[in-house]
Scaffold this active site. Structure first.
Site, PDB file in Angstrom:
ATOM      1  N   SER A 131       0.794  -1.234   0.000  1.00  0.00           N
ATOM      2  CA  SER A 131       0.000   0.000   0.000  1.00  0.00           C
ATOM      3  C   SER A 131       0.823   1.278   0.000  1.00  0.00           C
ATOM      4  CB  SER A 131      -0.934   0.023   1.210  1.00  0.00           C
ATOM      5  OG  SER A 131      -0.198  -0.044   2.421  1.00  0.00           O
TER       6      SER A 131
ATOM      7  N   ASP B  46      -3.420   8.283   7.912  1.00  0.00           N
ATOM      8  CA  ASP B  46      -4.257   7.408   8.720  1.00  0.00           C
ATOM      9  C   ASP B  46      -3.366   6.720   9.747  1.00  0.00           C
ATOM     10  OD1 ASP B  46      -2.966   5.323   7.355  1.00  0.00           O
ATOM     11  OD2 ASP B  46      -4.655   4.916   6.026  1.00  0.00           O
TER      12      ASP B  46
ATOM     13  N   HIS C 106      -0.447   4.932   7.245  1.00  0.00           N
ATOM     14  CA  HIS C 106       0.183   5.483   6.050  1.00  0.00           C
ATOM     15  C   HIS C 106       0.528   6.972   6.202  1.00  0.00           C
ATOM     16  CE1 HIS C 106      -2.420   2.107   4.724  1.00  0.00           C
ATOM     17  NE2 HIS C 106      -1.331   1.791   4.049  1.00  0.00           N
TER      18      HIS C 106
END
Length: 358
Positions: free
Chosen positions: A44, A333, A336
């Site tokens: 991610s 978040d 990340h």
């Protein structure tokens, strides 16, 4: 009047061409070589939308993700805006954004300058993508082989071989393995201690890189693990009541990095013409976290989304409030970094490692 209009048009063309060629040659390696394409594998940190159509909780193609991306729309990037793959492509003068190979809007000409196979939630450990129902590295490699065939079909074998050998391939993995499969869920803790688990991850990484090399790439950059113990979610789980960085998790990251760096050195010595480069992201991110005011940040232990302590992916959604000023936050978040953090880190990476691929 007609001549003046022609002059204006001519001048505009000159300016546009100048801007175009300046961007294309933004990074020139010794020997006047440029990098024609950027190809991404991993998780991610660099995913640009590969999970959008998967049945998985590891996705983010909904608000508030992407609120600061051009157009203000969520794209499947796990941040408020751009991610490292975009900043790398821009810094290399290749293009502004790296599309996911699985994007429905992908065009044949996009193949020439690189695509993204990374899938949020994936990892070196084969168990990791299974836990998240995302694309494992083995399938990312299968898609890469398909990409090569499309290149050959559209542009010929000679041009394909040139692109593969001269492009920069970046592999970003291990975060989900260490943070989730080992520590958060504890599943791998029942089978491995930290050193043996890191050994397993490094061996999978090594095999993956050798498979990439066999398909033609020669310039391969491999990100190490970040200081995962300082990620807000890991602080919440393992940082105690004060939510400090978890030294245990950080030590696992550092041990993995040491083993990975040594293995990549060995591969470089044994694979002809290879430029396989270990890229340290642990220390640059830790320096930001430990010295936030030097970079204009104020909040390092929480993300901008929701409470900032547990929200990520589907838990960070349109129902959750976001911070008033994201520029003050290191993390978007609970897992990340923000676009601005990524931009700072990529700038450091480019300064330190670009010439290593010459």
């Amino acid at each position: 009047m007609e001549m003046s209009m022609i002059a204006v048009v001519f001048l505009c063309c000159v300016v546009c061409l100048r801007l175009f060629y300046t961007a294309e040659a933004l990074v020139t390696l010794p020997g006047n070589e440029t990098i024609p394409a950027l190809i991404m594998f991993g998780d991610s940190i660099v995913d640009t939308g590969s999970n959008n159509d998967l049945t998985t909780l590891a996705k983010c193609n909904f608000p508030p993700y992407g609120r600061d991306f051009p157009g203000g729309k969520p794209t499947g990037r796990f941040s408020n805006g751009k991610v490292p793959s975009d900043f790398l492509a821009e810094a290399l003068g290749i293009k502004g954004f790296i599309p996911s190979y699985l994007s429905s809007s992908l065009q044949p000409h996009d193949l020439l300058t690189g695509v993204n196979f990374a899938s949020g939630g994936s990892g070196y450990d084969p168990l990791t993508p299974k836990l998240q129902s995302v694309i494992p590295l083995s399938d990312q490699l299968r898609l890469f082989k398909e990409y090569i065939e499309k290149l050959k079909g559209n542009f010929g074998e000679e041009r394909t071989n040139f692109i593969l050998s001269k492009s920069l391939v970046i592999v970003v993995s291990s975060s989900n393995d260490i943070a989730n499969s080992y520590f958060a869920t504890g599943i791998r803790k029942m089978q491995y201690d930290v050193p043996s688990y890191d050994d397993m991850l490094v061996q999978v990484a090594s095999s993956f890189i050798k498979e990439l090399y066999a398909l033609g790439p020669r310039r391969i950059g491999v990100f190490g693990a970040p200081p995962l113990g300082c990620v807000p979610f890991e602080r919440t789980l393992f940082g105690g009541i004060e939510r400090k960085c978890s030294e245990e998790v950080n030590m696992a990251s550092k041990l993995f990095n040491a083993k990975l760096s040594a293995e990549l050195d060995s591969l470089n010595q044994n694979l002809p013409q290879a430029k396989i480069v270990y890229i340290d992201v642990y220390n640059p991110l830790l320096h930001i976290i430990e010295n936030p005011t030097k970079y204009g940040f104020e909040v390092v232990d929480k993300g901008c989304c929701g409470t900032g302590t547990i929200e990520a992916s589907v838990l960070c959604n349109r129902l959750e409030p976001t911070c008033a000023d994201v520029s003050k936050y290191v993390f978007w978040d609970s897992f990340h970094p923000t676009q601005r953090t990524y931009q700072i880190m990529v700038s450091k990476i480019m300064t330190r490692y670009t010439n290593s691929f010459s």
